[in-house]
Design a protein around this motif. Structure first.
Motif, PDB file in Angstrom:
ATOM      1  N   HIS A 193       0.855  -1.194   0.000  1.00 35.02           N
ATOM      2  CA  HIS A 193       0.000   0.000   0.000  1.00 35.02           C
ATOM      3  C   HIS A 193       0.894   1.248   0.000  1.00 35.02           C
ATOM      4  N   GLU A 195       2.095   4.666   1.580  1.00 30.57           N
ATOM      5  CA  GLU A 195       2.062   5.224   2.929  1.00 30.57           C
ATOM      6  C   GLU A 195       1.087   6.396   2.964  1.00 30.57           C
ATOM      7  N   VAL A 210       5.809  -2.585   7.688  1.00 31.75           N
ATOM      8  CA  VAL A 210       4.809  -2.135   8.656  1.00 31.75           C
ATOM      9  C   VAL A 210       4.739  -3.126   9.815  1.00 31.75           C
ATOM     10  N   SER A 357       1.331   1.770  10.902  1.00 39.37           N
ATOM     11  CA  SER A 357       0.403   2.433   9.992  1.00 39.37           C
ATOM     12  C   SER A 357      -0.652   3.158  10.807  1.00 39.37           C
ATOM     13  N   PHE A 376       4.892  -0.686   2.768  1.00 39.51           N
ATOM     14  CA  PHE A 376       4.536   0.677   2.350  1.00 39.51           C
ATOM     15  C   PHE A 376       5.556   1.207   1.349  1.00 39.51           C
TER      16      PHE A 376
END
Lengths: 416, 416
Positions: A193, A195, A210, A357, A376
């Motif tokens: 994903h 950040e 993460v 996160s 991330f």
């Protein structure tokens, strides 16, 4: 082994052509026509890559690569990788879709390589991560936390029923519990994903390993006083804005006193009535969002808000309605998987750091039932949930290559 | 001499049948179809009462009773009495219309009595008191403060142009300056209005002799920071809500430190973008409304807001836009007319008190050019600008009888 960034960028361009808005950003609200068009694109690209596709009872979309190129004893749990393709009202370009199409590119790369691996790998796109109806609906359904009773009365901000939206999407709301899997069918879940913040960028890191997702306690509060003319004297006012301002001030003070740097307070939504310059509002509706890695801080925030609102009711002649929108305790990611991510970043020479996160992700829901981890990549200026959200192509390539290494190490039996 | 309350209540019921809303309250926004229907009713009732009617270039509606029943030398300035018939989006039942139809009832009563009087008396209903386009447009036009350049680019909150609304109402926007009168044509202006607050009710008074209207400084402020995810860390946030909250806190503190009990601050309008629970707003637009009888307090509020916003721009990475919506200095009403109101209340045995008005009224605009005064009657629970606004019938009757006595004393030459 490396992913092919050109293919991935082509996929990302294709998904971002769907639901594009005047003035920038994309709208693919869960189960909307734009989301359905996105799902059709995803299924199409999965099938073109030779994956075995399926859509479960919650609308989660899967593409599976069997472990049949070499070692395959047929009894192995699968490695699950993915994220979501839905967006907020005006979402950014890579939030969610990077994790889904990045996973698809990993499976294409692995499939083409013919490398031997013990375990199947599946791509997944979860339904309604961005909370049109119920945040993380798809991942909750996968882990068996959602039944028909949980969804039957659910409506979005415009009053559209989840029941109707599911039916229009060809899903039977009565059967949503069928989306539950046996957690033993999966050995791991990985989510790549962007950040949602600027930690990586500020520190010049490319990969975030993460270590967990902060807990998130979120409330909706409505304070009702009395609408009155802006010219009325001070005495006798029951100005709902004043009461709201005081509650906000006390919650900000609480955060500043008891929160560490990782503990945040956001008041993102405020609706006043009648909301005109010449009247004291009689009603203010607002959201309070606390996030922290400390569950103690979150519980204390909860009780502080309760007592501040209680006091307001008792002393000020206001009525208060408070409902909990979300209660997510902090989640720590799997200590067995995280080293595999770190090894990949080290091997490829990408600067990395461990980090929490602040944003919620499907991995926090799945992580309570299946060993999970997240990767991330940096967002330019830390922007997300907005049209300006952007991640540079070399960073995308780095992140997906680390996802590839990690998924492959899990599939061939290393690490876990 | 007494007014006939039955006739007046019939008029008020008729005007309140126009623009009535589901769920209570009335909408007769200035120059809207509902307002035009209200004007037609008013003209009709004026003509039925034998008044000479006219509509000026700003849409102000007049009904004149000549001083021809007895003493009339043809050179006397007129007594003007009235208010407005437009409402806010969901206005109350007597705000404005009481002052217009109450004045009409006074003229009917005087006309029927055949009492000798030196001066003509006129009823007036002013255009757009409630600021659909420009607050007090009609009274500003009457005193010669409005020209075509002031109105040509003006739009309401929905983007409708004043120019178009005037044309649809049969008015020529290019000729608005023609509405200006010679102030010497009028010896006095009287306005009867509901109190917008609860001072009279709390003290058991029936008549408020308004000694002046508080000054009103009103600004629209827009703070632009940066939209970001609610999960982003604290460092690097440019959360426009936080900045807004801080500005509001400092203005509240300013009021509490420097304002007397008559000095109010109202933040009635707040619009956030994107206004969702999961994002820090990038933009907050809000109104700041200060009212006070002290012009020094208002000027200090103005400079404090300026410096608070300046500081925010310099230190916080925010951009700020601020525009002044309204600047009205305090107005003191005519010391020659007020005793006539007091004498009437005394004579009739109505408990009364002198008091300032926090709300703005046409009389404050007219009062700078023509000797003016206002009479207040109590509002139940102090409510106004809302469907719950209510004044008891005996209080209405009392207020209109005091208006009658005062207007008549001015018309027959007493007091001024």
């Amino acid at each position: 082994m490396n992913i092919r960034i050109d293919r991935l960028m082509d996929d990302l361009a294709a998904i971002n052509a769907i639901g594009r808005l005047e003035g920038g950003g994309n709208r693919r609200r869960a189960l909307s026509p734009e989301d359905m068009e996105g799902r059709a694109l995803l299924l199409d690209r999965m099938q073109a890559a030779g994956l075995e596709t399926r859509v479960d009872a919650a609308g989660n979309v899967f593409g599976r690569l069997e472990s049949d190129h070499g070692v395959n004893d047929g009894t192995q749990p699968a490695v699950l990788i993915g994220s979501h393709i839905d967006t907020i009202e005006r979402g950014g370009r890579f939030d969610g879709v990077l994790g889904v199409f990045g996973a698809l590119e990993c499976l294409r790369t692995i499939g083409e390589s013919g490398v031997a691996r013990k375990k199947p790998i599946e791509v997944v796109a979860f339904t309604d991560e961005e909370e049109r109806f119920i945040g993380f609906l798809g991942s909750y359904a996968l882990v068996g936390s959602v039944g028909y009773d949980d969804i039957k009365d659910c409506v979005d901000h415009n009053g559209t029923r989840l029941y109707d939206a599911m039916q229009r999407a060809g899903l039977d709301p009565h059967r949503i519990a069928d989306a539950a899997v046996d957690p033993a069918d999966y050995c791991a879940f990985l989510e790549l994903h962007i950040e949602q913040g600027s930690v990586l960028e500020r520190e010049g890191k490319i990969i975030g390993v993460v270590d967990g997702v902060k807990g998130n306690f979120r409330w909706g509060v409505t304070i009702t006083g009395q609408t009155d003319h802006a010219g009325a004297p001070l005495t006798g006012r029951k100005d709902a804005f004043s009461a709201f301002h005081d509650v906000a001030a006390r919650m900000i003070a609480f955060r500043n006193k008891h929160g560490d740097d990782d503990s945040t307070l956001t008041i993102g939504r405020v609706l006043m009535e009648p909301n005109i310059e010449t009247a004291q509002p009689g009603r203010v509706e607002f959201s309070v969002d606390f996030r922290s890695s400390s569950v103690g801080f979150l519980r204390r925030a909860d009780s502080t808000l309760s007592s501040v609102l209680q006091e307001l009711t008792e002393n000020g002649g206001y009525t208060v309605d408070r409902h909990q929108i979300l209660v997510e305790d902090p989640v720590e990611f799997d200590r067995g998987i995280r080293p595999a991510i770190e090894r990949s970043a080290e091997k490829r020479g990408y600067p990395w750091r461990a980090m929490p996160s602040g944003a919620g992700h499907d991995a926090q829901v799945i992580g309570r039932h299946i060993p999970s981890a997240m990767i991330f990549v940096p967002s330019v200026d830390g922007r997300s949930h907005c049209p300006e959200e952007f991640t540079r192509t070399p960073d995308i390539e780095a992140g997906v290559n680390v996802l590839l290494d990690t998924a492959l190490s899990l599939a061939i039996g290393e690490g876990t």
